[in-house]
Design a protein around this motif. Structure first.
Motif, PDB file in Angstrom:
ATOM      1  N   VAL A   1       0.831  -1.215   0.000  1.00 57.16           N
ATOM      2  CA  VAL A   1       0.000   0.000   0.000  1.00 57.16           C
ATOM      3  C   VAL A   1       0.860   1.257   0.000  1.00 57.16           C
ATOM      4  N   THR A   2       1.863   1.306   0.877  1.00 51.06           N
ATOM      5  CA  THR A   2       2.632   2.535   1.063  1.00 51.06           C
ATOM      6  C   THR A   2       3.614   2.810  -0.074  1.00 51.06           C
ATOM      7  N   PHE A   3       4.023   1.778  -0.770  1.00 53.55           N
ATOM      8  CA  PHE A   3       4.968   1.952  -1.871  1.00 53.55           C
ATOM      9  C   PHE A   3       4.394   2.902  -2.926  1.00 53.55           C
ATOM     10  N   ALA A   4       3.083   2.819  -3.158  1.00 50.77           N
ATOM     11  CA  ALA A   4       2.446   3.636  -4.203  1.00 50.77           C
ATOM     12  C   ALA A   4       2.309   5.094  -3.799  1.00 50.77           C
ATOM     13  N   GLY A   5       2.201   5.383  -2.483  1.00 53.44           N
ATOM     14  CA  GLY A   5       2.203   6.770  -2.060  1.00 53.44           C
ATOM     15  C   GLY A   5       0.889   7.315  -1.539  1.00 53.44           C
ATOM     16  N   TYR A   6       0.837   8.645  -1.477  1.00 53.74           N
ATOM     17  CA  TYR A   6      -0.218   9.404  -0.795  1.00 53.74           C
ATOM     18  C   TYR A   6      -1.625   8.990  -1.219  1.00 53.74           C
ATOM     19  N   LYS A   7      -1.885   8.965  -2.522  1.00 51.99           N
ATOM     20  CA  LYS A   7      -3.252   8.706  -2.993  1.00 51.99           C
ATOM     21  C   LYS A   7      -3.716   7.311  -2.643  1.00 51.99           C
ATOM     22  N   VAL A   8      -2.848   6.335  -2.805  1.00 48.44           N
ATOM     23  CA  VAL A   8      -3.231   4.952  -2.517  1.00 48.44           C
ATOM     24  C   VAL A   8      -3.393   4.746  -1.010  1.00 48.44           C
ATOM     25  N   VAL A   9      -2.523   5.377  -0.213  1.00 48.02           N
ATOM     26  CA  VAL A   9      -2.661   5.287   1.245  1.00 48.02           C
ATOM     27  C   VAL A   9      -4.013   5.844   1.675  1.00 48.02           C
ATOM     28  N   HIS A  10      -4.366   7.026   1.152  1.00 51.25           N
ATOM     29  CA  HIS A  10      -5.653   7.630   1.502  1.00 51.25           C
ATOM     30  C   HIS A  10      -6.823   6.782   1.000  1.00 51.25           C
ATOM     31  N   MET A  11      -6.688   6.227  -0.181  1.00 50.41           N
ATOM     32  CA  MET A  11      -7.762   5.407  -0.721  1.00 50.41           C
ATOM     33  C   MET A  11      -7.976   4.155   0.139  1.00 50.41           C
ATOM     34  N   TYR A  12      -6.872   3.547   0.552  1.00 49.35           N
ATOM     35  CA  TYR A  12      -6.972   2.349   1.401  1.00 49.35           C
ATOM     36  C   TYR A  12      -7.618   2.698   2.741  1.00 49.35           C
ATOM     37  N   GLU A  13      -7.159   3.790   3.356  1.00 47.09           N
ATOM     38  CA  GLU A  13      -7.697   4.171   4.663  1.00 47.09           C
ATOM     39  C   GLU A  13      -9.163   4.612   4.564  1.00 47.09           C
ATOM     40  N   TYR A  14      -9.554   5.104   3.410  1.00 43.95           N
ATOM     41  CA  TYR A  14     -10.932   5.588   3.205  1.00 43.95           C
ATOM     42  C   TYR A  14     -11.942   4.463   3.437  1.00 43.95           C
ATOM     43  N   TRP A  15     -11.569   3.226   3.065  1.00 38.96           N
ATOM     44  CA  TRP A  15     -12.509   2.108   3.137  1.00 38.96           C
ATOM     45  C   TRP A  15     -12.154   1.048   4.180  1.00 38.96           C
ATOM     46  N   SER A  16     -10.894   0.942   4.537  1.00 44.24           N
ATOM     47  CA  SER A  16     -10.456  -0.226   5.310  1.00 44.24           C
ATOM     48  C   SER A  16     -11.034  -0.294   6.720  1.00 44.24           C
TER      49      SER A  16
END
Length: 507
Positions: A187-202
Motif C-alpha cells: 500500500v505505502t509503496f504507491a504513495g499518498y493517494k493509494v494510502v488515503h484510498m486504502y484508509e478511506y474504506w479499510s
C-alpha cells in the motif's frame, strides 16, 4: 546513489529544480514533473515510478496547482482507519493486565488522556495546506536545520502476528509479521493517494468485526465491573496507564501534516482540525474501551477461565479468540480481518518514516521516497520478529517513550508557534530548505535537553524510576509523569533560551 547530472546537453538545458540558485523570492515549491528531468539514475527511476502511478514526491514543497485533494473526509478517514485497529484494542487491555486498574478508572483515564493526546495531531494537520510541507520539514522552522536531524510499526506487526497465531497455531509469529509487513509495503509503496484510498474504506470491515466482538461479549455475560482502587497505588497506576494512552494517541503528531499537504491552502483550518479530531477520538475510545471491558473477564475465578488462558497463550489474539469462539469458523475469519487491520495502522508509520529519513541529510532526498519505504519495511520486520515474545513490555515502553519525545517536540514547537512566530503569519515559507536562514537550533537543542531532564525525573519504567515519579504513586514503581514534566521543562526553557538565540544570531 540515485543522484547525478545529465550527460545530454539538451537535457542539461531543461529546467531542473535542483540546480536553481537560492532565491528568496521563490516559495520553494517543486513541480511534480521536475523529478523526471535528466538521464541520471534518479530521473530514470522516477520516470518509471510515474508510469506506474507511484508517488514521486518526497519532502519537496507541494506547489499550489498540485494541491487538489478537496475531501475533508479524506483527513478524518485517514485517522479513523489507522486507529480502528487491534493495536488500539491492545492499549485498553494494558489497563488491567499491566497497571491493575478497575473498569471505571481505566475508562476515565482512557477518555481524558486520549482527548489530550490527539490535540497536537489535529493542530499540526492544519499546517499541511498553507505550507505544502511535510511535518518533519516544518520542524526546521522550530528546531532549525541541524537539530531537526537529532518503530511503532514493529509493535503493530507483533499484534497482527498474535491474531494470526490465534487463528492457526501452525502460523509462527515471524510468518504473521512478514504477512503484515508485506501487505503494508504494497500500500505505502504507491504513495499518498493509494494510502488515503486504502484508509478511506479499510475501517469498515474492521468496525463491523469489532461490533461483533462487542455484541458477543455483551451477550456472554462475562463482563466484570472491577472496582476502582484507592490510594497512592491507584494514582500511580492511573498516571502510568495515562502515559501509555497518551503516547498512542499523540503518536501521529510528528506525521500530522504529511497527510494534508495536498489539501488546498484556502481550506478551513477549523474544519481540518475537527475532521482529524473526529477521525481520531471515535476509534480510539471505542476500541480501547472495548479492550478494557473484555479484559475484565480474565478476573473470573471458575478454575477454567478461557479468557485468561487465551491471553496467556496468544496475547490479544487469544483474548479475542475467546470472545469469538462460539462463532466457530466465522469467528476465525473475524480474527483474520482484525489481524489485517494492522495494515491500516502501519501505513502512516511506514509512509512517514520514509519521509523522515529524507530529512536526515542533503543526500537522502536523492533516494526516491518509495525506496525508503522498502527499507523502512525491512527495519520493522527486523525489529518485530525478535520482539514477538515480549509484546506487552515492548508496547508499554515504546508508548511511554513516544509520549516523552512527542511531549518535548510539542512543547518546543507550540511555544515557538504561539510565542515567537505569533501564528501562521510568522513563517517565511521560502526559507524551509535554507540552513543559513533557519533558526540555528541551539535553543531548541538545549530545550530538548531540559525536556529529557524532565522526562528522567518523572518517568517510571522497570529499569528506572525518577525521583519525582516516586512521589506520584506507591513505591517502588511510583507513577509515570514523564511526559508532563518533559513538556513543561522543554517549553519553559525554550521560552527563556530562544530570545537569547535571536539576539545573538538574528534569526
Amino acid at each position: 546513489m540515485f543522484g547525478g547530472s545529465s550527460s545530454d546537453p539538451d537535457l542539461e538545458k531543461a529546467p531542473q529544480v535542483a540546480k536553481l540558485p537560492a532565491d528568496d523570492s521563490s516559495d520553494g515549491a517543486v513541480p511534480g514533473e521536475s523529478f523526471a528531468y535528466g538521464d541520471s539514475l534518479y530521473a530514470k527511476v522516477q520516470r518509471l515510478a510515474g508510469k506506474l502511478n507511484i508517488e514521486q514526491r518526497g519532502i519537496e514543497r507541494v506547489p499550489a496547482e498540485e494541491q487538489t485533494d478537496t475531501s475533508y473526509f479524506n483527513i478524518g478517514s485517514m485517522w479513523l482507519a489507522a486507529n480502528m485497529v487491534v493495536s488500539s484494542f491492545a492499549i485498553g487491555v494494558l489497563g488491567k493486565s499491566l497497571f491493575q486498574l478497575g473498569f471505571v478508572d481505566a475508562i476515565l483515564v482512557c477518555l481524558f488522556f486520549n482527548l489530550l493526546g490527539i490535540m497536537t495531531v489535529c493542530f499540526f494537520s492544519c499546517f499541511g495546506p498553507p505550507f505544502g510541507l511535510r511535518q518533519m520539514v516544518l520542524s526546521r522552522f522550530w528546531f532549525g536545520w541541524w537539530a531537526t536531524k537529532f518503530s511503532w510499526s514493529a509493535a503493530n506487526s507483533i499484534v497482527g502476528a498474535q491474531l494470526l497465531n490465534a487463528v492457526n497455531s501452525d502460523v509462527p509469529g515471524f510468518a504473521g509479521i512478514l504477512i503484515i509487513a508485506f501487505c503494508t509495503l504494497f500500500v505505502t509503496f504507491a504513495g499518498y493517494k493509494v494510502v488515503h484510498m486504502y484508509e478511506y474504506w479499510s475501517w469498515i470491515p474492521t468496525f463491523i468485526v469489532f461490533m461483533i466482538v462487542f455484541g458477543m461479549f455483551a451477550h456472554s455475560g462475562d463482563f466484570r465491573n472491577i472496582p476502582m482502587g484507592v490510594g497512592t497505588s491507584e494514582i500511580g497506576g492511573c498516571l502510568s496507564f495515562g502515559s501509555t494512552v497518551y503516547g498512542f494517541a499523540t503518536g501521529w503528531t510528528s506525521y500530522a501534516a504529511d497527510y494534508t499537504v495536498y489539501q488546498p491552502a484556502n481550506r478551513s483550518r477549523r474544519k481540518i482540525f475537527f475532521s482529524a479530531w473526529a477521525g481520531l477520538i471515535l476509534p480510539l475510545l471505542f476500541t480501547q474501551m472495548l479492550g478494557i471491558a473484555v479484559m475484565t473477564a480474565t478476573s473470573i475465578d471458575d478454575g477454567n477461565n478461557k479468557y485468561q488462558l487465551g491471553y496467556s497463550t496468544s496475547g490479544n489474539g487469544g483474548l479475542l479468540n475467546a470472545v469469538l469462539e462460539p462463532l466457530g469458523g466465522f469467528g476465525k475469519f473475524c480474527l483474520v480481518i482484525l489481524a489485517l487491520s494492522i495494515i491500516a495502522n502501519n501505513c502512516p508509520n511506514i509512509y512517514s518514516v520514509a519521509l523522515t529519513l529524507q530529512v536526515l541529510t542533503r543526500y537522502s532526498p536523492k533516494v526516491p521516497r518509495f525506496i525508503w519505504v522498502f527499507l523502512g519495511s525491512c527495519a520493522s520486520i527486523a525489529i518485530g520478529i525478535p520482539g514477538y515474545s515480549y509484546f506487552e513490555t515492548i508496547l508499554e515502553n515504546f508508548m511511554n517513550f513516544i509520549a516523552y519525545w512527542l511531549a518535548i517536540y510539542s512543547g518546543i514547537s507550540l511555544t515557538d508557534h504561539f510565542v515567537f512566530k505569533r501564528g501562521f503569519s510568522g513563517y517565511r515559507i521560502e526559507i524551509y530548505d535554507k540552513p543559513d536562514k533557519l533558526p540555528p537550533g541551539i535553543a531548541a537543542a538545549l530545550a530538548f535537553g531540559f525536556g529529557v531532564a524532565g522526562m528522567i525525573t518523572g518517568m517510571s519504567q522497570s529499569w528506572w524510576v525518577g525521583p519525582i515519579a516516586l512521589h506520584a504513586g506507591k513505591a517502588p514503581s511510583g507513577g509515570d509523569i514523564g511526559f508532563e514534566l518533559a513538556f513543561a521543562f522543554a517549553s519553559v526553557s525554550y521560552m527563556v533560551l530562544r530570545p537569547i538565540e535571536i539576539r545573538i544570531f538574528g534569526r
